[in-house]
Design a protein around this motif. Structure first.
Motif, mmCIF file in Angstrom:
data_model
loop_
_atom_site.group_PDB
_atom_site.id
_atom_site.type_symbol
_atom_site.label_atom_id
_atom_site.label_comp_id
_atom_site.label_asym_id
_atom_site.label_seq_id
_atom_site.Cartn_x
_atom_site.Cartn_y
_atom_site.Cartn_z
ATOM 1 N N ASP A 1 -4.191 -6.159 33.073
ATOM 2 C CA ASP A 1 -5.020 -5.628 31.985
ATOM 3 C C ASP A 1 -6.349 -6.358 31.956
ATOM 4 O O ASP A 1 -6.399 -7.576 32.129
ATOM 5 N N ASP A 2 -7.413 -5.601 31.739
ATOM 6 C CA ASP A 2 -8.742 -6.222 31.771
ATOM 7 C C ASP A 2 -9.017 -7.045 30.517
ATOM 8 O O ASP A 2 -9.981 -7.780 30.442
ATOM 9 N N GLN B 1 -0.913 -0.190 15.112
ATOM 10 C CA GLN B 1 -0.674 -0.262 16.554
ATOM 11 C C GLN B 1 -0.633 -1.698 17.053
ATOM 12 O O GLN B 1 0.081 -2.016 17.986
ATOM 13 N N ASP C 1 -2.285 8.006 27.561
ATOM 14 C CA ASP C 1 -3.612 8.593 27.355
ATOM 15 C C ASP C 1 -4.373 8.816 28.662
ATOM 16 O O ASP C 1 -5.256 9.669 28.726
HETATM 17 C C1 LIG Z 1 -7.714 7.060 15.102
HETATM 18 C C2 LIG Z 1 -6.518 7.179 15.975
HETATM 19 C C3 LIG Z 1 -5.273 7.413 15.394
HETATM 20 C C4 LIG Z 1 -4.140 7.533 16.177
HETATM 21 N N1 LIG Z 1 -2.948 7.762 15.554
HETATM 22 C C5 LIG Z 1 -1.828 7.867 16.303
HETATM 23 C C6 LIG Z 1 -0.572 7.991 15.665
HETATM 24 O O1 LIG Z 1 -0.458 8.002 14.429
HETATM 25 N N2 LIG Z 1 0.542 8.081 16.454
HETATM 26 C C7 LIG Z 1 0.460 8.056 17.822
HETATM 27 O O2 LIG Z 1 1.497 8.164 18.490
HETATM 28 N N3 LIG Z 1 -0.732 7.914 18.442
HETATM 29 C C8 LIG Z 1 -1.870 7.800 17.723
HETATM 30 N N4 LIG Z 1 -3.073 7.587 18.350
HETATM 31 C C9 LIG Z 1 -3.117 7.544 19.824
HETATM 32 C C10 LIG Z 1 -2.716 6.173 20.404
HETATM 33 O O3 LIG Z 1 -3.544 5.152 19.902
HETATM 34 C C11 LIG Z 1 -2.842 6.241 21.930
HETATM 35 O O4 LIG Z 1 -2.177 7.390 22.385
HETATM 36 C C12 LIG Z 1 -2.238 5.024 22.636
HETATM 37 O O5 LIG Z 1 -2.943 3.859 22.376
HETATM 38 C C13 LIG Z 1 -2.225 5.256 24.146
HETATM 39 O O6 LIG Z 1 -1.692 4.157 24.781
HETATM 40 P P1 LIG Z 1 -1.992 3.863 26.303
HETATM 41 O O7 LIG Z 1 -1.185 2.656 26.626
HETATM 42 O O8 LIG Z 1 -1.795 5.106 27.091
HETATM 43 O O9 LIG Z 1 -3.551 3.552 26.391
HETATM 44 P P2 LIG Z 1 -4.408 2.393 25.696
HETATM 45 O O10 LIG Z 1 -3.796 1.943 24.449
HETATM 46 O O11 LIG Z 1 -5.796 2.920 25.646
HETATM 47 O O12 LIG Z 1 -4.335 1.182 26.722
HETATM 48 C C14 LIG Z 1 -5.014 1.191 27.950
HETATM 49 C C15 LIG Z 1 -5.085 -0.234 28.480
HETATM 50 O O13 LIG Z 1 -5.631 -0.215 29.807
HETATM 51 C C16 LIG Z 1 -6.491 -1.311 29.956
HETATM 52 N N5 LIG Z 1 -7.440 -1.004 31.042
HETATM 53 C C17 LIG Z 1 -8.387 -0.048 31.067
HETATM 54 N N6 LIG Z 1 -9.080 -0.101 32.218
HETATM 55 C C18 LIG Z 1 -8.555 -1.113 32.957
HETATM 56 C C19 LIG Z 1 -8.851 -1.649 34.231
HETATM 57 N N7 LIG Z 1 -9.819 -1.178 34.983
HETATM 58 N N8 LIG Z 1 -8.104 -2.675 34.664
HETATM 59 C C20 LIG Z 1 -7.108 -3.202 33.912
HETATM 60 N N9 LIG Z 1 -6.795 -2.714 32.694
HETATM 61 C C21 LIG Z 1 -7.510 -1.693 32.220
HETATM 62 C C22 LIG Z 1 -7.137 -1.467 28.583
HETATM 63 O O14 LIG Z 1 -7.600 -2.779 28.364
HETATM 64 C C23 LIG Z 1 -5.982 -1.142 27.653
HETATM 65 O O15 LIG Z 1 -5.261 -2.294 27.278
HETATM 66 C C24 LIG Z 1 -4.238 7.449 17.585
HETATM 67 C C25 LIG Z 1 -5.467 7.199 18.173
HETATM 68 C C26 LIG Z 1 -6.601 7.055 17.393
HETATM 69 C C27 LIG Z 1 -7.905 6.784 18.049
#
Ligand SMILES: Cc1cc2nc3c(=O)[nH]c(=O)nc-3n(C[C@H](O)[C@H](O)[C@H](O)COP(=O)(O)OP(=O)(O)OC[C@H]3O[C@@H](n4cnc5c(N)ncnc54)[C@H](O)[C@@H]3O)c2cc1C
Lengths: 64, 537
Positions: free
Chosen positions: B55-56, B126, B312
């Protein structure tokens, strides 16, 4: 599957039409639009049958 | 501001890989220690597969993000060993109120069905969710599981090969090269991996801005979800108020399209807006303020050879309906057991294509639901507003209009209807909710519940039916779980799994989805079903 009735089905057509116009009497455009929208929703719920509703939407849009 | 945002949870440490003369090769690398990447890694490590997470960053996620977690994701988190802290800390809620203009038009109770271990929904910041996942990683490490998180390791470049993936990783002490047999990209909506591979991410941007604020206040608002359409304090727009633990409240205020984001975010502009909503005398403190535009889009395919996208990075939805993190957890739940079987040579690589197929089905369902909610909340034409307002006005007077009000349809898991892994339903008039492709429904079993007994392996669930205790079919072991309708005096087990039948036998996948069912055990048919469920037929 039920069919959409597109043949005359309202007894006293002139009465009904007058009642429809009367409901809009004195309303401005936005109040009339709102009334029409509520009426569509009330009637749609009364019909309920999804297939008939789809056919009605197409018929009203002259797509059938 | 909460301290948890500032503490590095997985601080940078030099890895021996950085000094290796030739690139180290790992079994699986996960990019991204967000909730989805961490869930993927925990699942792998629990099954004994070596995994490194890059993770970055080194902290929990920034800003206001997920709040609502639905029952199915909590059940998945139970399997990953972190459901309990979520439920212990989270706020349970069932009541929602809908307001239109200056009045309440109706309220609703989610009326959760009895006989489930987990509630329909909890609210939780979160950052707590991520913290619990990291705690679980630490617990696994202490128990000797092969799992590692590397903070401040930023993936800069990626090379894909037939049987491995090569990464260039930037750290505070320079860059290094590392390889993996398989790569899971969980690097978020802006996924750099997706861009590096030149892959598409198409869909719809909703031309609207939302001010999302988390405020800390000692206010008398009840633990309910309040949603306003066109309220006096935010004319022509919408608003949401929802409770989180620690007296933190989530507020969404729709702002419209043509705004100056930087200006709107300044406390001197935010505070009057919040006061207009909450009341002049309510004392509050801002935890976070962000401005978001929402989108609904997905990748065309989630699998690209040895690179698998999840969360995401693979699909993005507007938050109305809480489907982001909730559906991301269903991605990794679907993926990890398949990857494990492929890595162990117990299933063909093509099994991974069913990940693509099943989770695209899930993503499309989520995108459809989120788009419809967004269209209702933010009508984009004059007539769609007229119809929307008509629904709201009617809902105050007549019950019939209430199901049409759409302030977010809360997340439910999808049934993989039509999946090539399903066998045709052979339980005559069996309950539709447990047909092949469905996630297993929980049911009470005396002082316990059904789902914790399923675990993460193939299970042959027999209810008042005979079957062998263990079946092995080409390396796939299926263990029997023998139950009787008598195990559940409430009769939910019967209602949910038998219907009018006297007995049933279910083949259940490691992600707790039904693969096949019939009234009695038939060895030939179930061997076929196991082969089908593992991509061999
Ligand atoms: C306002 C808002 C409300 C929300 N409400 C809900 C809710 O009520 N319920 C729900 O289920 N979801 C909700 N969501 C959605 C939820 O926040 C996301 O779906 C979730 O965080 C996705 O997780 P993820 O692990 O896929 O991605 P992320 O949480 O975005 O994590 C991605 C990770 O990858 C890392 N990364 C990126 N690029 C690199 C790289 N080049 N090298 C190394 N690491 C890297 C980042 O640092 C980060 O830690 C909401 C979102 C928002 C904005």
């Amino acid at each position: 599957m039920s069919d959409l009735t597109l043949t005359p089905n309202i007894a006293g057509a002139d009465d009904f039409y007058a009642e429809l116009l009367a409901a809009h009497e004195g309303l401005d455009k936005s109040a009339s639009d709102a009334l029409n929208a509520r009426l569509v929703l009330v009637l749609a719920n009364h019909i309920g049958d999804r297939a008939v509703l789809s056919k009605a939407l197409k018929a009203a849009a002259f797509k059938e | 501001m909460n301290k948890i945002f500032e503490v590095p949870l997985y601080a940078y440490e030099r890895s021996p890989d950085q000094d290796a003369s030739s690139p180290a090769r790992h079994k699986v690398i996960v990019i991204g220690a967000g909730p989805i990447g961490l869930a993927a890694a925990i699942d792998l490590a629990q099954q004994g597969i070596e995994v490194v997470v890059l993770d970055d960053n080194d902290k929990v996620s920034f800003g206001s993000r997920a709040v609502c977690y639905a029952k199915r994701p909590l059940e998945i988190l139970d399997r990953l060993g972190c459901g309990q802290p979520m439920v212990d800390k989270g706020v349970e809620w069932n009541l929602g109120k809908v307001f239109f203009d200056d009045r309440q038009v109706y309220d609703f109770n989610l009326l959760p069905e009895d006989g489930h271990q987990r509630p329909a929904f909890i609210n939780l910041q979160q950052y707590y969710f991520e913290e619990y996942l990291v705690n679980r990683v630490r617990e696994l490490q202490e128990a000797g599981a092969p799992i590692e998180i590397r903070g401040r390791n930023k993936v800069e470049a990626i090379g894909t090969h037939a049987d491995h993936v090569k990464l260039e990783v930037e750290t505070p002490e320079g860059s290094y090269t590392v390889e993996a047999d398989w790569l899971i990209a969980c690097d978020g909506a802006g996924s750099p991996v997706r861009s590096m591979l030149g892959l598409d991410f198409v869909g719809r941007v909703f031309e609207d801005n939302f001010l999302i604020a988390d405020v800390i206040m000692d206010a008398g608002f009840p633990t309910e979800r309040w949603f306003w359409f066109d309220p006096p304090f935010n004319r022509g727009q919408s608003a949401l108020l929802h409770k989180q633990p620690d007296n933190v409240w989530r507020i969404d205020l729709q702002l419209g399209w043509d705004i100056d984001k930087e200006r709107e975010k300044r406390p001197e502009n935010v505070i009057p807006r919040l006061k207009a909503m909450l009341g002049e005398d309510v004392q509050f403190e801002l935890e976070w303020v962000s401005i978001y535009t929402f989108q609904c889009r997905r990748m065309e395919k989630f699998r690209h050879g040895r690179v698998l996208f999840a969360g995401d990075a693979a699909h993005q939805v507007s938050p109305f309906g809480a489907r982001g993190a909730n559906s991301g957890l269903q991605d990794t739940d679907n993926l990890i057991w398949k990857l494990k079987l492929v890595m162990e040579g117990k299933a063909p690589e093509s099994l991974l294509d069913s990940y693509d197929m099943e989770r695209i089905h899930g993503a499309d369902e989520n995108i459809l639901n989120s788009s419809r909610s967004t269209d209702f909340i933010t009508p984009k034409s004059e007539m769609s507003r007229v119809l929307r307002d008509a629904v709201l006005d009617l809902s105050e007077q007549y019950e019939f209009a209430r199901p049409l009000v759409n302030s977010g349809r809360l997340s439910v898991p999808c049934t993989y209807d039509g999946s090539p892994l399903n066998s045709a339903d052979a339980l005559l008039d069996g309950p539709a909710r447990t047909r092949p492709g469905s996630p297993c429904l929980d049911a009470p079993l005396g002082d316990g519940f059904l789902l914790p007994k399923l675990g993460d392996k193939f299970i042959l669930l027999t209810i008042d039916a005979d079957a062998p205790d263990l079946i092995e079919e080409e390396g796939i072991e299926v263990t029997r779980l023998a139950l009787s309708v008598k195990d559940d005096p409430t009769m939910e087990l019967k209602r949910r799994y038998l219907g009018d039948n006297d007995s049933a036998v279910y083949l259940i996948r490691p992600d707790q989805h039904v693969a096949a069912r019939r009234a009695t055990f038939d060895e030939t048919q179930f061997r076929h079903a196991i082969r089908r469920a593992t991509g061999k037929e």
